[in-house]
Write an enzyme that holds these catalytic residues in place. Structure first.
Site, mmCIF file in Angstrom:
data_model
loop_
_atom_site.group_PDB
_atom_site.id
_atom_site.type_symbol
_atom_site.label_atom_id
_atom_site.label_comp_id
_atom_site.label_asym_id
_atom_site.label_seq_id
_atom_site.Cartn_x
_atom_site.Cartn_y
_atom_site.Cartn_z
ATOM 1 N N ARG A 140 74.051 15.208 51.235
ATOM 2 C CA ARG A 140 74.240 16.479 50.540
ATOM 3 C C ARG A 140 75.721 16.812 50.379
ATOM 4 N NH1 ARG A 140 70.497 21.246 52.097
ATOM 5 N NH2 ARG A 140 69.182 19.994 50.758
ATOM 6 N N LYS A 190 57.990 31.488 66.898
ATOM 7 C CA LYS A 190 57.859 30.039 66.943
ATOM 8 C C LYS A 190 57.057 29.680 68.187
ATOM 9 C CE LYS A 190 61.049 26.729 65.117
ATOM 10 N NZ LYS A 190 62.371 26.439 64.604
ATOM 11 N N GLU A 237 75.852 21.422 55.596
ATOM 12 C CA GLU A 237 76.595 20.161 55.685
ATOM 13 C C GLU A 237 77.848 20.177 54.815
ATOM 14 O OE1 GLU A 237 73.320 20.411 55.427
ATOM 15 O OE2 GLU A 237 72.579 19.451 57.259
HETATM 16 C C1 LIG Z 1 69.909 19.478 55.024
HETATM 17 C C2 LIG Z 1 69.211 19.529 56.347
HETATM 18 N N1 LIG Z 1 69.936 19.712 57.477
HETATM 19 C C3 LIG Z 1 69.306 19.762 58.667
HETATM 20 C C4 LIG Z 1 67.958 19.642 58.750
HETATM 21 C C5 LIG Z 1 67.254 19.622 60.091
HETATM 22 N N2 LIG Z 1 66.336 20.764 60.236
HETATM 23 C C6 LIG Z 1 65.024 20.658 60.033
HETATM 24 S S1 LIG Z 1 64.195 22.084 60.254
HETATM 25 C C7 LIG Z 1 65.617 22.884 60.670
HETATM 26 C C8 LIG Z 1 65.576 24.328 61.058
HETATM 27 C C9 LIG Z 1 64.796 25.133 60.102
HETATM 28 O O1 LIG Z 1 64.800 26.455 60.524
HETATM 29 P P1 LIG Z 1 64.059 27.545 59.667
HETATM 30 O O2 LIG Z 1 64.297 27.279 58.226
HETATM 31 O O3 LIG Z 1 64.426 28.878 60.166
HETATM 32 O O4 LIG Z 1 62.526 27.223 59.932
HETATM 33 P P2 LIG Z 1 61.705 27.305 61.309
HETATM 34 O O5 LIG Z 1 61.630 25.922 61.840
HETATM 35 O O6 LIG Z 1 62.452 28.212 62.238
HETATM 36 O O7 LIG Z 1 60.386 27.816 60.925
HETATM 37 C C10 LIG Z 1 66.714 22.030 60.614
HETATM 38 C C11 LIG Z 1 68.097 22.399 60.944
HETATM 39 C C12 LIG Z 1 67.248 19.445 57.554
HETATM 40 N N3 LIG Z 1 65.923 19.280 57.541
HETATM 41 N N4 LIG Z 1 67.895 19.408 56.377
#
Ligand SMILES: Cc1ncc(C[n+]2csc(CCOP(=O)(O)OP(=O)(O)O)c2C)c(N)n1
Length: 667
Positions: A420, A305, A392
């Site tokens: 959700r 990242k 969630e």
């Molecule tokens: C249902 C839901 N909960 C929380 C989030 C907030 N959120 C957005 S991106 C993310 C992390 C994503 O991590 P990953 O899938 O590993 O992708 P990366 O950003 O590390 O590439 C979170 C928790 C969301 N978008 N949707």
């Protein structure tokens, strides 16, 4: 070829152009894209870190596959900026997340290359599998590629999809983009398992057929170079032991991974990896291999990242998604003086206070410790803090379980993500009448994120459930009072508050109890013979309510201003009293009009046969787009002081017109 005038990026107007570049040129393009991301996002911010991590992957995807025929489904899709740059949107890229500009997520209406919209996590595997099933039904031949992060595997839906893939289709390509981070550090057993896959040679055997396939690449000079490079890098990325095992077939049944308890293989998916996701050559070759597979496959790639920007590499959490920053150093602009604390900050500090005084209180987040500020509790009292991952539904049922044992768990979840967990709220919390506390952050607009993130529906989706106590504080001091009050309830409680700066109200050292179902009369009628207007301003709309009241008073109206505090149970007596006394009632809410607080008031007036015109100010029955600011959208949709005043006056003007009743028409 890297000065601004002659960038390869400028030649890429659509994805077919990627295929015309040589590998070296594609590598150069990757560097140019990184620079573009860092410089263009500096002005308005955005999801910088995740996008810097998928530059090579996205180029490789477009080098191997052909959208829009082939489908890329991005989980969350906050990491689809590079895809946007490549798919004809680079000239508008500087507008991303601003008014009338590009959306920060995939949007079906924005481009034919965006086959699926998202913003909430964990949906990509299911959606991609649905596309595969549709393709198989209609016997067409497009490829469907699902790109999901390691944190998506903390989400239940992802596993529901994994459970179903091998039984549904023979052609499915999943790419697990593993950077070890959710927004914060990824949590839980799956995160540890992925760590083992990455570091333990016992797990990461290269498959014999993939290694053979690499060696058999056409012997043209270019391809040979690719093969050699891949071999070297494979040794580096996957460890020499693993590569040798793959070549000799030691410990391998030729299918790869079988017998080594790889979770994906247990799900019936072919697992390949982990491979270095920044090695363009290797990623392209691996995707070529996957393209030719006639079985479902998951490719595990390792990425960083923030790659290419020191500040982002050092602080992956901060650079996951951020506001404006300095393109050289990554530093944010100096803080503006006099800005009130964030609602979130007051929430976090109050959680620490409550936990210090009351052993029954614990805090739960679903992967949002910094967004919600629950990290303040983690820092102060880690033993009272739970991060359950992007889960969630689990968070809510987990809280229900704790509540059965005498605890007051506080779930800090954004209003939009709580949607959700609706069944869990219904079945596990409300039906059992458990004292779980929901602090619903981002209730209202999340302006630059847009419709996936606006929290405009929670009043409506909660008010129909029995046992619910739902509140909205007018300022941060009342937020603390409401949180304290919630810890004294035997029923489910919900508190909604907005994103961003609160109102600047001083917060008392010790919070106080608020009487359940009791509104606060901020200002009563003066009984001065002016037309009477009763304004009910919910939560953060109090500021607009107050200013509208001032303007109306200046113009000769007699105005009462009420802070409803509760959307359930509402203060029947106070609401009815002002309904009867007023010539016009106004309700103000940062919520959808349909089913919102104004509807609650209308229903009460109907039950009590109170006939008074009600001007309802809130969000219309449509999905509200993203924009640069909340103010812009409020102006556009009529949630302003001026428009409130104008609507009140229009109501009086309409009342002054002769009324055409059905009888008078007939006469
Ligand atoms: C249902 C839901 N909960 C929380 C989030 C907030 N959120 C957005 S991106 C993310 C992390 C994503 O991590 P990953 O899938 O590993 O992708 P990366 O950003 O590390 O590439 C979170 C928790 C969301 N978008 N949707």
């Amino acid at each position: 070829m890297n000065d601004a005038m002659s960038r390869y990026l400028d030649m890429v107007d659509d994805p077919t152009h990627i295929k015309k570049l040589t590998l070296e040129q594609q590598k150069q393009l990757a560097e140019e894209i990184r620079r573009e991301l860092i410089t263009k996002l500096a002005k308005n911010g955005g999801h910088l870190g995740p996008n810097l991590g998928v530059v090579e992957l996205t180029i490789a995807l477009h080098a191997v596959f052909s959208t829009p025929k082939d489908k890329f489904v991005w989980d969350v899709s906050h990491q689809s900026y590079v895809h946007k740059l490549i798919t004809g949107r680079k000239d508008r890229f500087h507008t991303i997340r601003t008014t009338d500009g590009l959306n920060g997520f995939s949007l079906r209406t924005e481009s034919e290359h965006d086959c699926y919209g998202a913003g909430h996590a964990g949906t990509a595997l299911s959606a991609a599998l649905g596309m595969c099933a549709a393709r198989d039904q209609r016997k067409s031949d497009e490829h469907v590629v699902c790109i999901f992060g390691d944190a998506a595997l903390t989400n239940g839906i992802s596993f529901e999809a994994l459970n179903n893939i091998a039984h549904t289709t023979k052609r499915f390509i999943g790419i697990l983009n593993d950077n070890e981070w959710s927004i914060a550090k990824n949590v839980g057993a799956i995160a540890s398992y992925l760590g083992k896959l990455t570091t333990n040679p016992r797990y990461n055997q290269l498959t014999r057929d993939f290694a053979t396939w690499l060696k058999r690449l056409p012997k043209g000079e270019f391809a040979l170079k690719l093969g050699q490079k891949a071999e070297e890098l494979l040794k580096g990325a996957v460890t020499g032991v693993a590569f040798q095992q793959a070549q000799t077939g030691l410990d391998s049944d030729g299918k790869g991974g079988h017998g080594s308890s790889l979770i994906f293989e247990e799900f019936g998916l072919r697992y390949l990896g982990p491979i270095d996701g920044h090695d363009l050559t290797l990623v392209i070759q691996t995707l070529e291999f996957a393209k030719n597979c006639d079985y479902p496959i998951v490719i595990h790639i390792l990425t960083q990242k923030g790659k290419g920007f020191d500040a982002a590499l050092k602080q992956p959490e901060k650079f996951h998604g951020l506001g404006p920053y300095d393109a050289q150093t990554g530093a944010p602009p100096p803080a503006k003086p006099g800005v009130p604390p964030m609602w979130q900050e007051v929430f976090g500090k109050t959680m620490v206070k409550l936990c210090q005084k009351d052993n029954s209180v614990v805090g739960i987040t679903a992967a949002m410790p910094s967004g919600t500020s629950l990290k303040l509790l983690e820092q102060a009292m880690p033993e009272r803090y739970y991060d359950v991952g992007i889960a969630e539904e689990h968070a809510v049922i987990f809280a229900a379980g704790m509540a059965t044992m005498g605890f007051h768990p506080v779930c800090a979840i954004y209003s939009t993500f709580l949607q959700r967990a609706y069944d869990c709220i219904h079945h596990d919390v409300c039906l059992q009448d458990l004292p779980v506390i929901f602090c619903m952050d981002r209730a209202g607009l999340s302006a630059n994120d847009g419709p996936t993130h606006h929290g405009l529906f929670d009043i409506a989706y909660l008010r129909c459930l029995p046992n619910v106590i739902a509140m909205a504080p007018k300022d941060e001091d009342e937020l603390a009072d409401m949180m304290f009050t919630a810890t004294h309830q035997k029923h489910p409680t919900f508190i909604r508050y907005a994103r961003g700066p609160a109102e600047g109200a001083p917060v008392k050292e010790q919070p106080q109890l608020v009487e359940i179902g009791k509104a606060e009369v901020m200002h009563n009628f003066a009984n001065n013979r002016g037309h009477k207007v009763a304004i009910f301003a919910l939560g953060n709309m109090m500021k607009i309510g107050r200013q509208a009241a001032d303007q109306l008073v200046t113009q000769g109206f007699d105005v009462a201003l009420i802070n409803p505090r509760f959307t359930k149970p509402i203060d029947d007596a106070t609401t009815a009293f002002f309904g009867q006394a007023a010539d016009v009632v106004v309700t103000l809410e940062d919520h959808a009009l349909m089913g919102g607080y104004g509807s609650v008031v209308l229903e009460l007036f109907n039950e009590k046969r109170i006939h008074v015109p009600v001007v309802r100010i809130g969000w219309p029955d449509q999905f509200i787009e993203h924009a640069s600011s909340v103010d812009y959208l409020r102006q556009k949709y009529g949630l302003t002081v001026e428009q409130t005043v104008a609507k009140v006056k229009a109501q009086f003007n309409a009342a002054a017109q002769p009324v055409t009743t059905p009888q008078s028409k007939l006469a």
